[in-house]
Design a protein around this motif. Sequence first.
Motif, PDB file in Angstrom:
ATOM      1  N   ASP A  42       0.879  -1.156   0.000  1.00  0.00           N
ATOM      2  CA  ASP A  42       0.000   0.000   0.000  1.00  0.00           C
ATOM      3  C   ASP A  42       0.923   1.213   0.000  1.00  0.00           C
ATOM      4  N   ASN A  43       0.427   2.346  -0.438  1.00  0.00           N
ATOM      5  CA  ASN A  43       1.271   3.533  -0.361  1.00  0.00           C
ATOM      6  C   ASN A  43       0.463   4.737   0.070  1.00  0.00           C
ATOM      7  N   THR A  44       1.121   5.587   0.816  1.00  0.00           N
ATOM      8  CA  THR A  44       0.479   6.818   1.259  1.00  0.00           C
ATOM      9  C   THR A  44       1.348   7.974   0.774  1.00  0.00           C
ATOM     10  N   ALA A  45       0.709   9.050   0.372  1.00  0.00           N
ATOM     11  CA  ALA A  45       1.441  10.202  -0.146  1.00  0.00           C
ATOM     12  C   ALA A  45       2.170  10.896   1.001  1.00  0.00           C
ATOM     13  N   CYS A  46       3.411  11.309   0.753  1.00  0.00           N
ATOM     14  CA  CYS A  46       4.075  12.160   1.732  1.00  0.00           C
ATOM     15  C   CYS A  46       4.693  13.351   0.990  1.00  0.00           C
ATOM     16  N   HIS A  47       5.623  14.037   1.593  1.00  0.00           N
ATOM     17  CA  HIS A  47       6.110  15.303   1.040  1.00  0.00           C
ATOM     18  C   HIS A  47       6.641  15.221  -0.384  1.00  0.00           C
ATOM     19  N   TYR A  48       6.541  16.279  -1.104  1.00  0.00           N
ATOM     20  CA  TYR A  48       7.175  16.484  -2.413  1.00  0.00           C
ATOM     21  C   TYR A  48       6.801  15.412  -3.423  1.00  0.00           C
ATOM     22  N   GLY A  49       5.585  14.942  -3.374  1.00  0.00           N
ATOM     23  CA  GLY A  49       5.142  13.973  -4.374  1.00  0.00           C
ATOM     24  C   GLY A  49       5.715  12.577  -4.187  1.00  0.00           C
ATOM     25  N   ASN A  50       6.378  12.321  -3.062  1.00  0.00           N
ATOM     26  CA  ASN A  50       6.885  10.970  -2.799  1.00  0.00           C
ATOM     27  C   ASN A  50       5.808  10.107  -2.148  1.00  0.00           C
ATOM     28  N   TYR A  51       6.086   8.805  -2.107  1.00  0.00           N
ATOM     29  CA  TYR A  51       5.153   7.887  -1.474  1.00  0.00           C
ATOM     30  C   TYR A  51       5.849   7.098  -0.393  1.00  0.00           C
ATOM     31  N   ARG A  52       5.123   6.863   0.670  1.00  0.00           N
ATOM     32  CA  ARG A  52       5.620   5.945   1.670  1.00  0.00           C
ATOM     33  C   ARG A  52       4.937   4.607   1.425  1.00  0.00           C
ATOM     34  N   HIS A  53       5.728   3.527   1.414  1.00  0.00           N
ATOM     35  CA  HIS A  53       5.155   2.204   1.136  1.00  0.00           C
ATOM     36  C   HIS A  53       4.993   1.377   2.405  1.00  0.00           C
ATOM     37  N   TRP A  54       4.011   0.499   2.369  1.00  0.00           N
ATOM     38  CA  TRP A  54       3.704  -0.404   3.477  1.00  0.00           C
ATOM     39  C   TRP A  54       3.472  -1.796   2.925  1.00  0.00           C
ATOM     40  N   TRP A  55       3.783  -2.809   3.728  1.00  0.00           N
ATOM     41  CA  TRP A  55       3.363  -4.159   3.379  1.00  0.00           C
ATOM     42  C   TRP A  55       1.878  -4.311   3.690  1.00  0.00           C
ATOM     43  N   LEU A  56       1.191  -5.107   2.895  1.00  0.00           N
ATOM     44  CA  LEU A  56      -0.133  -5.576   3.294  1.00  0.00           C
ATOM     45  C   LEU A  56       0.050  -7.044   3.668  1.00  0.00           C
ATOM     46  N   CYS A  57      -0.144  -7.368   4.929  1.00  0.00           N
ATOM     47  CA  CYS A  57       0.082  -8.736   5.403  1.00  0.00           C
ATOM     48  C   CYS A  57      -0.658  -9.739   4.513  1.00  0.00           C
ATOM     49  N   PRO A  58       0.047 -10.755   3.967  1.00  0.00           N
ATOM     50  CA  PRO A  58      -0.606 -11.725   3.086  1.00  0.00           C
ATOM     51  C   PRO A  58      -1.737 -12.482   3.763  1.00  0.00           C
ATOM     52  N   LYS A  59      -1.722 -12.554   5.084  1.00  0.00           N
ATOM     53  CA  LYS A  59      -2.771 -13.302   5.769  1.00  0.00           C
ATOM     54  C   LYS A  59      -3.972 -12.446   6.118  1.00  0.00           C
ATOM     55  N   CYS A  60      -3.738 -11.286   6.740  1.00  0.00           N
ATOM     56  CA  CYS A  60      -4.870 -10.517   7.272  1.00  0.00           C
ATOM     57  C   CYS A  60      -5.032  -9.157   6.585  1.00  0.00           C
ATOM     58  N   SER A  61      -4.111  -8.822   5.651  1.00  0.00           N
ATOM     59  CA  SER A  61      -4.191  -7.572   4.891  1.00  0.00           C
ATOM     60  C   SER A  61      -4.000  -6.311   5.728  1.00  0.00           C
ATOM     61  N   LYS A  62      -3.545  -6.447   6.967  1.00  0.00           N
ATOM     62  CA  LYS A  62      -3.222  -5.260   7.761  1.00  0.00           C
ATOM     63  C   LYS A  62      -2.040  -4.534   7.141  1.00  0.00           C
ATOM     64  N   ARG A  63      -2.030  -3.211   7.280  1.00  0.00           N
ATOM     65  CA  ARG A  63      -0.933  -2.402   6.755  1.00  0.00           C
ATOM     66  C   ARG A  63       0.175  -2.304   7.802  1.00  0.00           C
ATOM     67  N   VAL A  64       1.348  -2.838   7.487  1.00  0.00           N
ATOM     68  CA  VAL A  64       2.447  -2.876   8.462  1.00  0.00           C
ATOM     69  C   VAL A  64       3.773  -2.530   7.785  1.00  0.00           C
ATOM     70  N   SER A  65       4.779  -2.173   8.582  1.00  0.00           N
ATOM     71  CA  SER A  65       6.084  -1.866   8.000  1.00  0.00           C
ATOM     72  C   SER A  65       7.071  -3.017   8.138  1.00  0.00           C
ATOM     73  N   VAL A  66       6.751  -4.023   8.980  1.00  0.00           N
ATOM     74  CA  VAL A  66       7.649  -5.167   9.148  1.00  0.00           C
ATOM     75  C   VAL A  66       6.858  -6.471   9.053  1.00  0.00           C
ATOM     76  N   LEU A  67       7.405  -7.429   8.304  1.00  0.00           N
ATOM     77  CA  LEU A  67       6.812  -8.766   8.247  1.00  0.00           C
ATOM     78  C   LEU A  67       7.795  -9.767   8.840  1.00  0.00           C
ATOM     79  N   TYR A  68       7.274 -10.883   9.349  1.00  0.00           N
ATOM     80  CA  TYR A  68       8.100 -11.925   9.931  1.00  0.00           C
ATOM     81  C   TYR A  68       7.878 -13.230   9.186  1.00  0.00           C
TER      82      TYR A  68
END
Length: 169
Positions: free
Chosen positions: A51-77
Motif C-alpha cells: 500500500d502507499n500513502t502520499a508524503c512530502h514532495y510527491g513521494n510515497y511511503r510504502h507499506w506491506w499488506l500482510c498476506p494473511k490478514c491484509s493489515k498495513r504494516v512496515s515489518v513482516l516476519y
Amino acid sequence: MPAIATTSSLNNYPRLSISSYREQLRQGKAYSIELGYSYGGKSYSYSIKLDNTACHYGNYRHWWLCPKCSKRVSVLYCAGLYVCRHCIGANYGSQLKQPIDRLFSRAEAIRRRLGWQAGIAHGNQGRPKHMHFSTYYRLINEHNKLVQKICGATMVAINKNKGRASYER
Ligand SMILES: [Zn+2]
C-alpha cells in the motif's frame, strides 16, 4: 483470542522491513514485491501486496499488506510465509513444535558461543576478542547456512503494475 507474540519470541523470526527497499521504491508507487526464498527446505515464491500513502514532495511511503490478514504494516516476519506480528503471534505456539525449531536452537547455540544477542533477526555481531579466527569463520559459516535454511529471502522484483499483484495460497 490468540496472544500477540512478545518481542523476544519475534526475535526468533527473520524480519523483512519495508524500509530495506526504500531505495528501490523511490521512483514512485509500487503495488507489490515478489519474493523468493526457502524455509525449512521448502521453496517459496510469491508476491506481497503493498500500500502507499502520499508524503512530502510527491513521494510515497510504502507499506506491506500482510498476506494473511491484509493489515498495513512496515515489518513482516517469516514463518514459512511472511506475515505481520499479529498473525505470527497466532502461530507462535504451533511453530515451536515443528522440526524447524531445531535449526533455531542450533543457530541460538552458535550465537551464545559468539556472545551475540539472541535472535537471528539481530544479524552478525562480530568476532569475540579471544576467539581464534578459524573457529570464528567455522561458526559464522554454519550460522549463515542455518539462517539461509530458516529463511533467506531475496527480492525478485518490484511490481509497478497494479494488476500483477496477487497472492495465492
Ligand atoms: Zn497479518
